[in-house]
Scaffold this motif. Structure first.
Motif, PDB file in Angstrom:
ATOM      1  N   ALA A   1       0.850  -1.183   0.000  1.00  0.00           N
ATOM      2  CA  ALA A   1       0.000   0.000   0.000  1.00  0.00           C
ATOM      3  C   ALA A   1       0.888   1.237   0.000  1.00  0.00           C
ATOM      4  O   ALA A   1       1.952   1.248   0.623  1.00  0.00           O
TER       5      ALA A   1
ATOM      6  N   VAL B   1       0.829   5.811  -0.215  1.00  0.00           N
ATOM      7  CA  VAL B   1       0.047   7.043  -0.124  1.00  0.00           C
ATOM      8  C   VAL B   1       0.111   7.716  -1.478  1.00  0.00           C
ATOM      9  O   VAL B   1       1.191   7.898  -2.047  1.00  0.00           O
TER      10      VAL B   1
ATOM     11  N   TRP C   1      -4.856   6.358   0.604  1.00  0.00           N
ATOM     12  CA  TRP C   1      -4.140   5.095   0.424  1.00  0.00           C
ATOM     13  C   TRP C   1      -4.547   4.420  -0.869  1.00  0.00           C
ATOM     14  O   TRP C   1      -5.706   4.421  -1.245  1.00  0.00           O
TER      15      TRP C   1
ATOM     16  N   HIS D   1      -9.177   4.318  -4.045  1.00  0.00           N
ATOM     17  CA  HIS D   1      -8.460   4.898  -2.917  1.00  0.00           C
ATOM     18  C   HIS D   1      -9.152   4.471  -1.631  1.00  0.00           C
ATOM     19  O   HIS D   1     -10.370   4.267  -1.611  1.00  0.00           O
TER      20      HIS D   1
ATOM     21  N   CYS E   1      -4.496   1.940   5.400  1.00  0.00           N
ATOM     22  CA  CYS E   1      -3.445   1.156   4.755  1.00  0.00           C
ATOM     23  C   CYS E   1      -3.921  -0.276   4.539  1.00  0.00           C
ATOM     24  O   CYS E   1      -3.690  -0.876   3.495  1.00  0.00           O
TER      25      CYS E   1
END
Length: 136
Positions: free
Chosen positions: A85, A87, A98, A116, A120
């Motif tokens: 994962a 950002v 995430w 999105h 996480c």
């Protein structure tokens, strides 16, 4: 181990369909109703619950319940796919920053998974499901 250390039931079920056969100490079994699943420990014994013959009418394994670590390790070893994962820096002013991603270990491109997520773990789940669908 805590419940959050294990993949969700839908991921475990998809892993079973994709040929996951790693012995696990935990498995999912049906609860009182047909829709509820329970995470069960198998008396400290590790078994491939995806392929075990069990005549016990109670808590019959539906599928193995691997940890995230075991799942990610299996995808890397068996299919050369690394899931993770990240950002997304291009997302502005939202809680859903995430994004799941997958990459072939042999130098392949990093491919973001559509969508999105606000955690996480949610993004990692999406990356794992995408990888499973790809290898199934």
């Amino acid at each position: 181990m805590e419940y959050s250390d294990f993949v969700l039931f839908d991921i475990a079920e998809a892993l079973k369909s994709a040929g996951f056969n790693v012995p696990c100490a935990f498995y999912f079994a049906k609860a009182d109703s047909d829709e509820d699943m329970m995470l069960i420990v198998s008396d400290g014994e590790t078994l491939d619950h995806n392929n075990v013959a069990n005549d016990n009418p109670f808590l019959v394994p539906v599928c193995s319940a691997p940890s995230y670590h075991t799942t990610l390790e299996w995808l890397r070893r068996e299919h050369s796919i690394h899931c993770f994962a990240v950002v997304d820096d291009n997302v502005e002013d939202t809680d859903q920053v995430w994004q799941g991603a997958k990459q072939w270990i042999d130098g392949g491109l990093c491919i973001p998974v559509e969508g999105h997520y606000d955690t996480c773990a949610g993004a990692l789940d999406a990356a794992i499901m995408s990888a499973i669908k790809q290898v199934s």
